[in-house]
Design an enzyme around this catalytic site. Sequence first.
Site, PDB file in Angstrom:
ATOM      1  N   ASN A 150      -4.305  11.481   7.023  1.00  0.00           N
ATOM      2  CA  ASN A 150      -5.320  12.144   6.183  1.00  0.00           C
ATOM      3  C   ASN A 150      -6.454  12.783   6.969  1.00  0.00           C
ATOM      4  OD1 ASN A 150      -6.132   9.490   6.768  1.00  0.00           O
ATOM      5  ND2 ASN A 150      -7.488   9.442   5.008  1.00  0.00           N
ATOM      6  N   GLY A 226      -3.939   2.724   7.893  1.00  0.00           N
ATOM      7  CA  GLY A 226      -2.884   3.270   7.036  1.00  0.00           C
ATOM      8  C   GLY A 226      -2.851   2.528   5.715  1.00  0.00           C
ATOM      9  N   THR A 228      -1.815  -0.185   2.663  1.00  0.00           N
ATOM     10  CA  THR A 228      -1.800  -1.657   2.607  1.00  0.00           C
ATOM     11  C   THR A 228      -0.381  -2.212   2.748  1.00  0.00           C
ATOM     12  OG1 THR A 228      -3.823  -1.688   1.323  1.00  0.00           O
ATOM     13  CG2 THR A 228      -2.437  -3.634   1.136  1.00  0.00           C
ATOM     14  N   THR A 230       2.141  -0.930   4.419  1.00  0.00           N
ATOM     15  CA  THR A 230       2.512  -0.867   5.846  1.00  0.00           C
ATOM     16  C   THR A 230       1.749  -1.923   6.634  1.00  0.00           C
ATOM     17  OG1 THR A 230       2.603   1.531   5.523  1.00  0.00           O
ATOM     18  CG2 THR A 230       2.908   0.746   7.751  1.00  0.00           C
ATOM     19  N   GLU A 248      -7.016  -1.402   9.076  1.00  0.00           N
ATOM     20  CA  GLU A 248      -7.883  -0.648   8.159  1.00  0.00           C
ATOM     21  C   GLU A 248      -6.968  -0.030   7.116  1.00  0.00           C
ATOM     22  OE1 GLU A 248     -10.099   2.051  10.635  1.00  0.00           O
ATOM     23  OE2 GLU A 248     -11.437   0.469  11.282  1.00  0.00           O
ATOM     24  N   CYS A 282      -9.716   7.656   2.572  1.00  0.00           N
ATOM     25  CA  CYS A 282      -9.677   6.263   2.100  1.00  0.00           C
ATOM     26  C   CYS A 282     -11.006   5.871   1.453  1.00  0.00           C
ATOM     27  CB  CYS A 282      -9.362   5.340   3.258  1.00  0.00           C
ATOM     28  SG  CYS A 282     -10.472   5.566   4.649  1.00  0.00           S
ATOM     29  N   GLU A 461     -13.867  -2.906  12.426  1.00  0.00           N
ATOM     30  CA  GLU A 461     -14.022  -2.090  13.619  1.00  0.00           C
ATOM     31  C   GLU A 461     -15.270  -1.255  13.500  1.00  0.00           C
ATOM     32  OE1 GLU A 461     -10.937   0.099  15.311  1.00  0.00           O
ATOM     33  OE2 GLU A 461      -9.502  -1.523  15.183  1.00  0.00           O
TER      34      GLU A 461
HETATM   35  P1  NDP Z   1       1.054   4.716   6.126  1.00  0.00           P
HETATM   36  O1  NDP Z   1       0.769   3.271   6.034  1.00  0.00           O
HETATM   37  O2  NDP Z   1       2.261   5.248   5.456  1.00  0.00           O
HETATM   38  O3  NDP Z   1       1.181   5.166   7.650  1.00  0.00           O
HETATM   39  C1  NDP Z   1       0.171   4.948   8.612  1.00  0.00           C
HETATM   40  C2  NDP Z   1       0.800   4.982   9.982  1.00  0.00           C
HETATM   41  O4  NDP Z   1       1.686   3.880  10.125  1.00  0.00           O
HETATM   42  C3  NDP Z   1       1.639   6.219  10.239  1.00  0.00           C
HETATM   43  O5  NDP Z   1       1.519   6.596  11.581  1.00  0.00           O
HETATM   44  C4  NDP Z   1       3.026   5.711   9.914  1.00  0.00           C
HETATM   45  O6  NDP Z   1       4.022   6.494  10.489  1.00  0.00           O
HETATM   46  C5  NDP Z   1       2.953   4.332  10.510  1.00  0.00           C
HETATM   47  N1  NDP Z   1       3.963   3.393  10.036  1.00  0.00           N
HETATM   48  C6  NDP Z   1       4.724   3.449   8.905  1.00  0.00           C
HETATM   49  N2  NDP Z   1       5.558   2.382   8.844  1.00  0.00           N
HETATM   50  C7  NDP Z   1       5.313   1.626   9.948  1.00  0.00           C
HETATM   51  C8  NDP Z   1       5.850   0.402  10.455  1.00  0.00           C
HETATM   52  N3  NDP Z   1       6.784  -0.278   9.822  1.00  0.00           N
HETATM   53  N4  NDP Z   1       5.341  -0.085  11.613  1.00  0.00           N
HETATM   54  C9  NDP Z   1       4.361   0.573  12.252  1.00  0.00           C
HETATM   55  N5  NDP Z   1       3.833   1.754  11.847  1.00  0.00           N
HETATM   56  C10 NDP Z   1       4.303   2.268  10.703  1.00  0.00           C
HETATM   57  O7  NDP Z   1      -0.269   5.444   5.651  1.00  0.00           O
HETATM   58  P2  NDP Z   1      -0.463   6.993   5.408  1.00  0.00           P
HETATM   59  O8  NDP Z   1      -0.179   7.731   6.670  1.00  0.00           O
HETATM   60  O9  NDP Z   1       0.274   7.354   4.160  1.00  0.00           O
HETATM   61  O10 NDP Z   1      -2.052   7.072   5.165  1.00  0.00           O
HETATM   62  C11 NDP Z   1      -2.629   6.889   3.950  1.00  0.00           C
HETATM   63  C12 NDP Z   1      -3.129   5.462   3.800  1.00  0.00           C
HETATM   64  O11 NDP Z   1      -4.050   5.152   4.830  1.00  0.00           O
HETATM   65  C13 NDP Z   1      -3.899   5.270   2.495  1.00  0.00           C
HETATM   66  O12 NDP Z   1      -3.517   4.046   1.918  1.00  0.00           O
HETATM   67  C14 NDP Z   1      -5.351   5.210   2.959  1.00  0.00           C
HETATM   68  O13 NDP Z   1      -6.192   4.504   2.104  1.00  0.00           O
HETATM   69  C15 NDP Z   1      -5.212   4.546   4.279  1.00  0.00           C
HETATM   70  N6  NDP Z   1      -6.370   4.820   5.101  1.00  0.00           N
HETATM   71  C16 NDP Z   1      -7.266   3.806   5.355  1.00  0.00           C
HETATM   72  C17 NDP Z   1      -8.423   4.059   6.072  1.00  0.00           C
HETATM   73  C18 NDP Z   1      -9.399   2.971   6.391  1.00  0.00           C
HETATM   74  O14 NDP Z   1     -10.258   3.195   7.257  1.00  0.00           O
HETATM   75  N7  NDP Z   1      -9.346   1.814   5.774  1.00  0.00           N
HETATM   76  C19 NDP Z   1      -8.736   5.409   6.562  1.00  0.00           C
HETATM   77  C20 NDP Z   1      -7.730   6.377   6.233  1.00  0.00           C
HETATM   78  C21 NDP Z   1      -6.598   6.083   5.529  1.00  0.00           C
HETATM   79  P3  NDP Z   1       4.750   7.634   9.593  1.00  0.00           P
HETATM   80  O15 NDP Z   1       3.712   8.605   9.206  1.00  0.00           O
HETATM   81  O16 NDP Z   1       5.769   8.172  10.502  1.00  0.00           O
HETATM   82  O17 NDP Z   1       5.345   6.894   8.412  1.00  0.00           O
END
Ligand code: NDP
Length: 481
Positions: A150, A226, A228, A230, A248, A282, A461
Amino acid sequence: MQKILNYIDGSLIAPTSNQYLDNYNPAEGKIYSLIPDSDATDVSKAVDAAKAAFLEWSTMPVEKRSAILLKIADLIDRDFEKLALAESIDNGKPVSQAKSLDIPRAAANIRFYATGAMHAASEAHITGVEAVNYTLRTPIGVAGCISPWNLPLYLFTWKIAPALAAGCTVVAKPSEITPMTAFLLTQLCEEAGLPKGVLNVVHGLGPKVGQAIIEHPDIIAISFTGGTVTGKKIAATAAPMLKKLSLELGGKNPNIIFADCDFELTLSTTISSSFSNQGEICLCGSRIFVERSLFDQFTEEFVKRTKALAIGDPLEPSTRIGALVSEGHMKKVLSYIKLAKQEGGKILTGGKQVAVSGRCAGGYFVEPTVIVGLNHDCRTNQEEIFGPVVTIQPFDTEEEVLGYANSTTYGLSATIWTENLKRAHRISAGVKSGIIWVNCWLFRDLRTPFGGMKQSGIGREGGWDALKFFTETKNVCIKLS
Ligand code: NDP
């Protein structure tokens, strides 16, 4: 077509498999570059490089380490226009937002940690005349950093900057959906003279590359941003390996508006906190609670201003709402709008996919959407939608709105609007969220802890916490008598 490359041991290289994934421009719905489809073999090579680089990097005088990182930040500033354009094309966000938020904050992340590391101090405890105890912090080793799509460069640097500044070497994976700016950053790292192997970037799919990073026994600490679901998978793998973990995760943030707020400021900021980055932040406030006496006036004006937001080509400077990041994500957002209707919600504006003409005819655009008539406990108000969709609900008492605000499993951030200072403190204390903004939104001081409560994450963090996260702590007790 442009091929993105992995950055391993200081070189830009193809994945071992020589296989690539399609990278879409979401504003056009077209493939525009190729991403390495890397696997555990590439991660293993990256870890070997990071291990080999660790001694030199971790023992380098902190001023020298800092100078290299500051050079990277300067190069981000120099390539500001190019990076903003790349971020907009890769993600679908308005280029104006990439220029005002994503890219400047990416440089700011690196500067903050590069300078912060020079001022880090350790505690000493004088135990009477008998002993001195001091805390020794040393870089933890090879860190794994995984970031979402994002805010691609902003969150990628948010993960890697404290790790590198603390003296760790890194194996990182940006989201496979938005890899371009992390790729461009690796070129800047080379130019800045970052020693080979200090930062390694392996592109590819989460379940393949991300999982291999999490599982690798020589990666000691994992910093992940990413979703929750994941995050839970990562914890399930990393916790039994006793890895240090910072997660996060998602949010479903309340935006609590009292009748005594500064109306104009509340309204204009709430438009931003609802629809910036198409609601794909997020920290966006997706549940708006308005004190009943202000509800009608607020809702009417909010809908009017939502309708006025310019949706369209992200590269047009006037565009406020760009494309959603992917077709899959657009379908998810539209399915939640359908669910909201099934749950009895009334759409006051928006609700549909938008057909943009010209270059962006195949893009993934959704109207900013405002929904009323739903209770706080329905699925629309409990699950993270992560798109340009907000609900508005009235409330009568502080107790009632705290109940609404705290009713989800998430606890990332909250926004409170009131001119009553005592109430601001009361509500801030009562809302179960890690980050509270009173009469503002997204205002950041990087020294403060950052992160969520409940299902929004573990391990705060930000500020010194992140530098400490990437160190291991020893107590040294010296007996004096
Ligand atoms: P995802 O959880 O789908 O992916 C995040 C990252 O994890 C990507 O690089 C993804 O790769 C990777 N990933 C996916 N599966 C695995 C696995 N099994 N093991 C290790 N890594 C993995 O999140 P999104 O990219 O869809 O992002 C959106 C989410 O992030 C929303 O829920 C948002 O709220 C949250 N977010 C939280 C923030 C915070 O500070 N708390 C800030 C910004 C976003 P790939 O893309 O290849 O699947």
